[in-house]
Every structure is written in C-alpha cells, then in structure tokens.
Design an enzyme around this catalytic site. Structure first.
Site, short mmCIF file in Angstrom:
data_model
loop_
_atom_site.label_atom_id
_atom_site.label_comp_id
_atom_site.label_asym_id
_atom_site.label_seq_id
_atom_site.Cartn_x
_atom_site.Cartn_y
_atom_site.Cartn_z
N LYS A 34 0.85 -1.19 0.00
CA LYS A 34 0.00 0.00 0.00
C LYS A 34 0.89 1.25 0.00
CE LYS A 34 -4.46 0.55 2.21
NZ LYS A 34 -5.15 0.47 3.49
C1 E4P Z 1 -8.56 1.43 3.42
O1 E4P Z 1 -7.76 0.68 2.95
C2 E4P Z 1 -8.44 2.06 4.74
O2 E4P Z 1 -7.75 1.15 5.56
C3 E4P Z 1 -9.77 2.32 5.42
O3 E4P Z 1 -10.84 1.92 4.62
C4 E4P Z 1 -9.92 3.66 6.05
O4 E4P Z 1 -11.20 3.75 6.65
P1 E4P Z 1 -11.59 4.89 7.70
O5 E4P Z 1 -11.66 6.19 6.94
O6 E4P Z 1 -12.94 4.49 8.21
O7 E4P Z 1 -10.52 4.90 8.73
#
Ligand code: E4P
Length: 279
Positions: free
Chosen positions: A102
């Site tokens: 990522k």
């Molecule tokens: C995506 O890969 C992120 O880990 C995640 O969806 C972030 O979500 P949040 O905005 O609810 O923290």
C-alpha cells in the site's frame, strides 16, 4: 446513479488487522482479501498484545488463503518507501503469494512541494518490478488516474472520509457511521455541497470507476473507508471492483428486523410432520 453492467462480481475485502475478525470473515466464506493500514495495525497490536509482529502478519497472510493482503509502508521518502516496500514484499510474499504493497498517492505533507510525486514514482518502480501496489488515500479521480497510469493494481478512494470532509466544511454534525446520500447534500444557499465537484464518497468511487473503465486501465477500484451497509450497496451499484469493509459492517449486511420477524413466525408455525421429514 447509473448502474454499470459488469461480468465479474464485486469482491469483498475485510478492512482490519485483527486476526480474530479476519479468521471469522474467511470462515464465513465471503471474504476475497484484506486491507490493513498503520492505524488498524495499532488497534490490533493493543488488543492482541503482539510481541512478534512478523509472526502476527504471517498469520494474517496464511488466514487470507492466497487472496490479496495489503500492507502499508510507513516511510515517506521515495528511497524509504521503495526500500521498505521491497523488504516487506520479499519478507512476506513467500508466505502465501498474496502481498500487495500500500503506497499513499502523495506521501508529502502540505508544504513540501518537491516530494509530491514520490508516491507515484514508487508505484511506477514497484509495478515495473511486478510488485503489486494498492494506492491509498485517494480523494480525487485525478489522483486515481495518475496512480493507474503509474501501474497500481488497486486504487483506494476513501469514501467515508470525503463525506466527513464535506460535512465538516458545512458544519454538519454526524456520527462516523451516519449515512451520507450518494447523490449529495443540498447546500442551504442552493446547489450541492461538494469537494471540488465531488458530491459524496460514493460519487468519488463512481468517478474513479468511470475513468478507469473508460480508458481501459488494468487497475481495480477498491472502495475504502466505507462505514455503513448502504455505502456497500451503492459501491456495488456504481461498479466498484472491490469494497473493503470493517468487520462490523460485514456483520451488519445480513441484518433486517423483518428477517428476524419472519424467522419467529416460521419457527412458531413448524408442524412436526414436516420437520420429521428431514430429521
Ligand atoms: C482502506 O484501505 C483504509 O484502511 C480504510 O478503509 C480507512 O477507513 P476509515 O476512513 O474508516 O478509517
């Protein structure tokens, strides 16, 4: 919202680093992958009192049974991200051949103008070396387009956080999992509340999907930061390739009071002659 006909079904990932949640989602047979981020790892570390992080991540990769697991870099420079991405990939991909790295689309802080393309450069480099990338923290279709062009396998628009930002700017009070209409929110002064032409998180997911499909990029749109079941439905309707969901949202997807009510009635009506048939 225009539904887009697709030949593949939308995949469901679990957005969690909690091994108990990941195990359950895979046992239920509905999970196609896992996304983690530093905040989710922090939460899991506190809950499970993780002493050996390498062993813990290995368990997640094994549990995910060959489906994609996104591991995020924590470095922010071009060199740092590249080194860390390669190290994470060589350390963990041999476990189950399912590691996606990522990379933030733009890991720079606001005023550091020189480094704004470091994320894109790393994505390009990793993609050339066949290391699959999930490009994270996408808040505009333009960011998604550049990440796709650089070779990212997944682009992750953060739907919920765009909804947060639109509500924050309009000083609307909300809870994290409150529904925000996909078609947007009317502004008091007329027109729609928006973030540079994006009227909701789902609109962001849809615009990313349209562009990726229109130009035939080999990139999948992974709807992220989804906080309630209607956003999952709307991600599917708008044509997202993947939705990554907190465990609570996955559980919530099956619940309806009329289903419970129906179960009560059908159970009360069972006649023994019928029940005996398949005993
Ligand atoms: C995506 O890969 C992120 O880990 C995640 O969806 C972030 O979500 P949040 O905005 O609810 O923290």
């Amino acid at each position: 919202m225009t539904a887009i006909k697709k030949v593949v079904r939308m995949k469901i990932f679990i957005d969690s680093a909690d091994i108990d949640e990941i195990k359950k989602a895979f046992e239920w047979g509905i999970c196609d992958g896992v996304t983690t981020n530093p905040s989710l790892i922090k939460k899991a570390a506190a809950k499970h009192n993780i002493s050996d992080m390498k062993e813990y991540i290995t368990k997640i990769l094994q549990t995910a049974k060959g489906t994609p697991v996104s591991l995020e870099v924590t470095e922010i420079s071009y060199e740092g991200m590249l080194r860390q991405a390669k190290k994470l990939f060589s350390m963990f991909n041999p476990v189950a051949n399912n590691v996606y790295i990522k990379i933030p689309v733009n890991p720079a802080f606001k005023d550091e103008d020189n480094t704004h393309f470091d994320g894109i450069r790393v994505i390009r480099e990793l993609s050339k070396e066949n290391i699959p990338v999930n490009c994270t923290l996408i808040f505009t279709p333009e960011q998604a387009m550049l990440a796709a062009k650089a070779g990212a396998k997944f682009v992750s628009p953060f739907a919920g956080r765009i909804d947060d930002s639109i509500r924050d700017n309009a000083e609307i009070e909300y809870k994290k999992d409150d529904y925000f209409p996909a078609e947007g929110w009317e502004a008091e002064e007329g027109g729609m509340l928006d973030d540079n032409g994006i009227v909701s998180g789902i609109d962001l997911v849809g615009q990313c999907t349209d562009i990726i499909q229109q130009y035939g990029y080999e990139t999948e749109v992974l709807a992220a930061s989804l906080r309630n079941t209607r956003q999952v439905r709307e991600s599917a309707l708008i044509g997202a390739d993947i939705a990554t969901l907190p465990f609570g949202v996955i559980k919530q997807m099956l619940k309806h009071f009329k289903t419970y009510e129906g179960m009560d009635k059908f159970t009360k009506d069972i006649v023994p002659e019928y029940a005996e048939l398949a005993k």
